[in-house]
Design an enzyme around this catalytic site. Sequence first.
Site, PDB file in Angstrom:
ATOM      1  N   LYS A 165      14.856  11.479 -15.465  1.00 46.20           N
ATOM      2  CA  LYS A 165      13.805  10.476 -15.281  1.00 46.20           C
ATOM      3  C   LYS A 165      14.355   9.311 -14.476  1.00 46.20           C
ATOM      4  CE  LYS A 165      10.408  12.264 -17.768  1.00 46.20           C
ATOM      5  NZ  LYS A 165       9.121  12.659 -17.145  1.00 46.20           N
ATOM      6  N   ASP A 193      12.171  12.881 -11.649  1.00 44.40           N
ATOM      7  CA  ASP A 193      10.783  12.512 -11.936  1.00 44.40           C
ATOM      8  C   ASP A 193      10.687  10.994 -11.998  1.00 44.40           C
ATOM      9  OD1 ASP A 193       8.205  12.205 -12.774  1.00 44.40           O
ATOM     10  OD2 ASP A 193       8.386  13.479 -14.557  1.00 44.40           O
ATOM     11  N   GLU A 219       9.214  14.790  -8.882  1.00 46.24           N
ATOM     12  CA  GLU A 219       7.856  14.657  -9.427  1.00 46.24           C
ATOM     13  C   GLU A 219       7.338  13.233  -9.234  1.00 46.24           C
ATOM     14  OE1 GLU A 219       7.073  15.982 -13.517  1.00 46.24           O
ATOM     15  OE2 GLU A 219       8.864  17.222 -13.339  1.00 46.24           O
ATOM     16  N   ASP A 244       2.358  15.354 -10.313  1.00 43.34           N
ATOM     17  CA  ASP A 244       2.193  15.479 -11.777  1.00 43.34           C
ATOM     18  C   ASP A 244       1.017  14.614 -12.235  1.00 43.34           C
ATOM     19  OD1 ASP A 244       2.330  15.721 -14.493  1.00 43.34           O
ATOM     20  OD2 ASP A 244       4.387  15.051 -14.736  1.00 43.34           O
ATOM     21  N   LYS A 268      -0.048  20.721 -16.679  1.00 46.65           N
ATOM     22  CA  LYS A 268       0.183  20.531 -18.124  1.00 46.65           C
ATOM     23  C   LYS A 268      -1.149  20.739 -18.823  1.00 46.65           C
ATOM     24  CE  LYS A 268       3.806  17.057 -17.561  1.00 46.65           C
ATOM     25  NZ  LYS A 268       4.112  15.624 -17.582  1.00 46.65           N
TER      26      LYS A 268
HETATM   27 MG    MG Z   1       6.428  14.434 -14.672  1.00 48.99          MG
END
Ligand code: MG
Length: 370
Positions: A165, A193, A219, A244, A268
């Site tokens: 992240k 991401d 992402e 995303d 997702k």
């Molecule tokens: Mg993501």
Amino acid sequence: MKEKLKITSVDIYKADIEFKEPFRIAIMEILSAQSVFIKINTNEDLYGLGEANPTWGITGETQSINLAGAVDLARLLLNKDPLNIEGRMREIDRFLIHNSTLRSAFDMALYDLLGKVAELPLYAVLGGGKRSFWTDNTIGIADPDYMAKKALDYKNQGFQAIKVKLGTTTDQDIERIKKIRKAIGDDLPIRIDANQGWDYKTAVVTLQGLESMGIEYCEQPIACWDYENMRRIRQNTSIAIMADESLFDHHDAFKLASMGCCDYFNIKLAKSGGIHTALKINAIAESAGIRCMVGCMTETRLGLTAAAHVVSARPNIQYADLDGYLMLKEDPVIGGAHYNVGEINLPDTPGHGADIDPDFLKHCESTTVK
Ligand code: MG
């Protein structure tokens, strides 16, 4: 003549599970999993199970919003045919817009039930085959030295890809990846991401600075609504871009593909509103030559197992990021996907094959709509 299958009641459970440690991303910090389990009961001895794991900063849902909405959606389903999933989900999707995570819990439970009626595992109900595959493991935003230590720990455990992240400043984010790369060597891919944390210029400068560091893809570099600048970022870096938070449903998928905004989609269930729309997104992706990942929020193995069936059933899904449950202190799920480090294997039991430990449910607040 046998009576037609119908929905007789819906049980709604408030399920809280602690994290091993707080999880920080660019736009929010999460301290525990606050799920809602949905159990759709029928006039036969068959039920379907689903999970909503709301992430307020991404989908606009909290656990209390989902608990209240679940009562309304349950009322909509009573006495209806659970096998007509397209019909049921059309009613749900039209009754309650947004709230994609809650809608996905009902969708997941309906597919579980369909599999049980058909006596087939969910991947087969979806017309697909069974394959084992790997998830990466994710490191939240923290001090760069701590993140590097964690990355090495994941490598030593046997993970084959590490997700990191980012989304703070250029200097800090580049330092994080430099230290992680130094700790783990050159052989493991790193996925990053930014969770919308950068603006256009920060994204371009940071990504260009990371180009030589073995980044598989990035992402969501910028704000979810900024499709035009996502397209421009993609043109200005050699690192592949994955949408995303910009991608919730099939309408978003069509726009992102038409505009050439990204190289990959991150599907997702918590954003798409479940499996029925996830399949539409994947079909649009395949039509546009875009390969997909299936990702997660911080679901238990119940929600992750449903997502794993979608991965297994669709060869166009190249990557999986189904590591949510690895962050949880407790695993209340019986059956379901088996994790061998990061390698995921699905069961052949009918439906998604995941159930919830009755002892865990005894301690959850619950409501029944009938
Ligand atoms: Mg993501």
